[in-house]
Design an enzyme around this catalytic site. Structure first.
Site, PDB file in Angstrom:
ATOM      1  N   SER A 272      -4.899  15.359  -9.764  1.00  0.00           N
ATOM      2  CA  SER A 272      -6.128  15.778  -9.106  1.00  0.00           C
ATOM      3  C   SER A 272      -6.757  16.843  -9.977  1.00  0.00           C
ATOM      4  CB  SER A 272      -5.795  16.324  -7.717  1.00  0.00           C
ATOM      5  OG  SER A 272      -6.433  17.558  -7.512  1.00  0.00           O
ATOM      6  N   LYS A 273      -8.086  16.854  -9.973  1.00  0.00           N
ATOM      7  CA  LYS A 273      -8.770  17.812 -10.835  1.00  0.00           C
ATOM      8  C   LYS A 273      -8.431  19.250 -10.446  1.00  0.00           C
ATOM      9  CE  LYS A 273     -12.094  14.472 -12.290  1.00  0.00           C
ATOM     10  NZ  LYS A 273     -13.391  13.844 -12.269  1.00  0.00           N
ATOM     11  N   ARG A 274      -7.927  19.413  -9.248  1.00  0.00           N
ATOM     12  CA  ARG A 274      -7.589  20.769  -8.802  1.00  0.00           C
ATOM     13  C   ARG A 274      -6.148  21.163  -9.127  1.00  0.00           C
ATOM     14  NH1 ARG A 274     -10.930  18.500  -5.476  1.00  0.00           N
ATOM     15  NH2 ARG A 274      -9.257  17.364  -4.451  1.00  0.00           N
ATOM     16  N   ASP A 275      -5.401  20.222  -9.694  1.00  0.00           N
ATOM     17  CA  ASP A 275      -4.001  20.458 -10.022  1.00  0.00           C
ATOM     18  C   ASP A 275      -3.914  21.427 -11.206  1.00  0.00           C
ATOM     19  OD1 ASP A 275      -1.395  20.297 -10.861  1.00  0.00           O
ATOM     20  OD2 ASP A 275      -1.259  18.112 -10.726  1.00  0.00           O
TER      21      ASP A 275
ATOM     22  N   GLN B 262      -6.395  19.046 -17.726  1.00  0.00           N
ATOM     23  CA  GLN B 262      -6.855  17.669 -17.557  1.00  0.00           C
ATOM     24  C   GLN B 262      -8.134  17.294 -18.284  1.00  0.00           C
ATOM     25  OE1 GLN B 262      -6.620  16.368 -13.434  1.00  0.00           O
ATOM     26  NE2 GLN B 262      -5.165  18.030 -13.119  1.00  0.00           N
TER      27      GLN B 262
END
Ligand code: GLU
Ligand code: ZN
Length: 478
Positions: free
Chosen positions: A247-250, A255
């Protein structure tokens, strides 16, 4: 067989993410391996999500990775324009054709009305919701704005053979009449995508599995016009080391390609690593050049299970590519990081080159040179437990060796790696030790550790003052 043409169709909503890069790369690899064309199309119809500079940033970092396209907004091509907002008349024309054929209709419903209708149907337990077609019969006189909805055929089964998953089936009954052109005249993704893929003569589509439910909608458009459906391959998810969808929030996994470029990863390393996210090469080694990857790309080797973003593997692969760099190239990769971290203040020009060479076979990326500098040169000098044990195994011999080494270093006229090498040799004679009993105390005495990079070069870079001070500290501690 007709020409192989594939496309990467980013929405310019941000920077190039690892997942997008993988989609672009697999399309590119397929095109290159088949002697086909790779097209870059900008899908900018979701205006609210477009980001200024998003398109340029995507293109920059695709090029950085070594992915070049044959047709797009910048290089042109026979099938342009390649930006969807510049093709609105095209979509309008095809939408009107569908309306004329009775395969689509003007919908005057407001979203509030649609919501209400949906709620009513849901309350009745109807879960397969087709919107009302009353707007077909009589457009309300007070409304001039309409969207165009595709009339989903009843009881049609959509089946396609996916290159990754094999046969995939969807029922039209599960899909409600969907908007193909919004009231503002802008097409929706599924409609624009199908029209463009046809007009741009796309033969194969590789994209992420989150798009698999879009495929039946796009098939409806192909069917409505009697067009051939491209061959699809929906690639499996990329998951983090905990097995969760990236997830882009990981925060644990970097990323965006730009971030890797800024950390001093090599484009060839990233190209190599990303090519392994969902494709397994035939070769035993996974360390491959772009040409080797293209030559061995095989749709039958696309993986059917999620691929793990393995950070250790990325580090390993990038290290192998770094080892292939010429000395000057490696220096260039590391230099900005050394300068940024103020490591080079007061150092001679050769110092940076020697430092970089010292770690050339273990660097995983350019900015790591600063971490290695901190570890061996700048950090607090501590003696590892195992190293201390080694020294106390024979305290007399250790002190004798450390003292002789210190004296040698103090007496050197020139202080560089060659001189230090000679000093170590002389230390052996003076202290009457050799092999491990010579090198270990010398290494531990200046670095605190039993392993590390080339010792004479390390000591040469540390400089006389630091080396002697460390040796004194170790001797005193014994
Ligand atoms: N614009 C879509 C996206 O960014 C493209 C999907 C497709 O390849 O069809 O995901
Ligand atoms: Zn309606």
């Amino acid at each position: 067989m007709s020409e192989i043409r594939v496309r990467y169709a980013p929405s310019p909503t941000g920077d190039l993410h690892i997942g997008n890069a993988r989609t672009a790369l697999f399309n590119y690899l397929f095109a290159k391996s088949q002697g086909g064309k790779f097209i870059l199309r900008i899908e900018d119809t979701d205006i609210a999500r477009n980001v200024a500079g998003g398109e340029a940033s995507q293109m920059n970092y695709l090029r950085w990775l070594g992915i070049e396209w044959d047709e797009s907004v910048d290089v042109g091509g026979e099938y342009g324009p390649y930006r969807q907002l510049e093709r609105l008349e095209v979509y309008q024309k095809y939408a009107e054709e569908l309306v004329a054929k009775g395969l689509a209709y003007q919908c005057y419903c407001t979203s509030a009305e649609l919501e209400a209708e949906r709620d009513q149907l849901e309350a009745k337990g109807v879960d397969n919701i087709h919107y009302s077609r009353r707007c077909l019969e009589q457009p309300p006189s007070d409304r001039s704005e309409y969207s165009i909805r595709f009339k989903v055929p009843e009881e049609v089964t959509y089946t396609f053979t996916d290159l990754v998953r094999g046969e995939v089936t969807f029922e039209s009954a599960d899909i409600g009449d969907w908007v193909i052109v919004k009231a503002n005249g802008i097409p929706t993704y599924n409609f624009a995508c199908a029209v463009d893929d046809h007009l741009m003569k796309i033969s194969h589509i590789f994209r992420g599995e989150e798009h698999i439910t879009n495929t039946p909608k796009q098939m409806m458009i192909y069917d409505a016009f009697g067009w051939d459906v491209p061959v699809c391959g929906h690639m499996t998810l990329i998951v983090n080391e905990a097995g969760k969808k990236l997830s882009k929030r990981d925060a644990d996994t970097v990323q965006f390609i730009q971030q890797y470029a800024e950390m001093g990863y090599l484009p060839e390393g990233m190209f190599n690593f990303i090519s392994l996210l969902g494709h397994s090469p035939v070769s035993e080694s996974e360390v491959l050049t772009a040409d080797e990857i293209i030559a061995s790309f095989d749709v039958n080797r696309l993986s059917k299970s999620p691929s793990t973003f393995d950070r250790a593997k990325l580090a390993f692969i990038n290290t192998q590519h770094i080892k292939n760099l010429a000395e000057d190239e490696l220096l260039e990769l590391c230099m900005p990081h050394l300068i940024d971290a103020d490591v080079l203040v007061g150092k001679s020009p050769d110092w940076a080159r020697d430092l970089v060479n010292l770690f050339a076979d273990r660097l995983t990326h350019g900015s790591e040179i600063v971490d290695l500098y901190d570890e061996f040169f700048d950090g607090e000098f501590v003696i590892a437990d195992a190293a201390r044990e080694f020294l106390t195994g024979d305290v007399d011999a250790s002190v004798r060796t450390l003292t002789a080494f210190k004296n040698e270093l103090e007496g050197l006229v020139e202080f560089d790696a060659d001189a230090v090498k000679a000093a170590i040799k002389q230390t052996g004679k003076t202290a009457e030790v050799k092999g491990k009993n010579l090198f270990m105390p010398c290494r531990i005495g200046v670095s605190g550790a039993m392993h590390g990079p080339d010792l004479p070069v390390l000591v040469g870079l540390l400089g006389r003052d630091v080396a002697v001070a460390r040796l004194n500290a170790v001797i005193e501690g014994l």
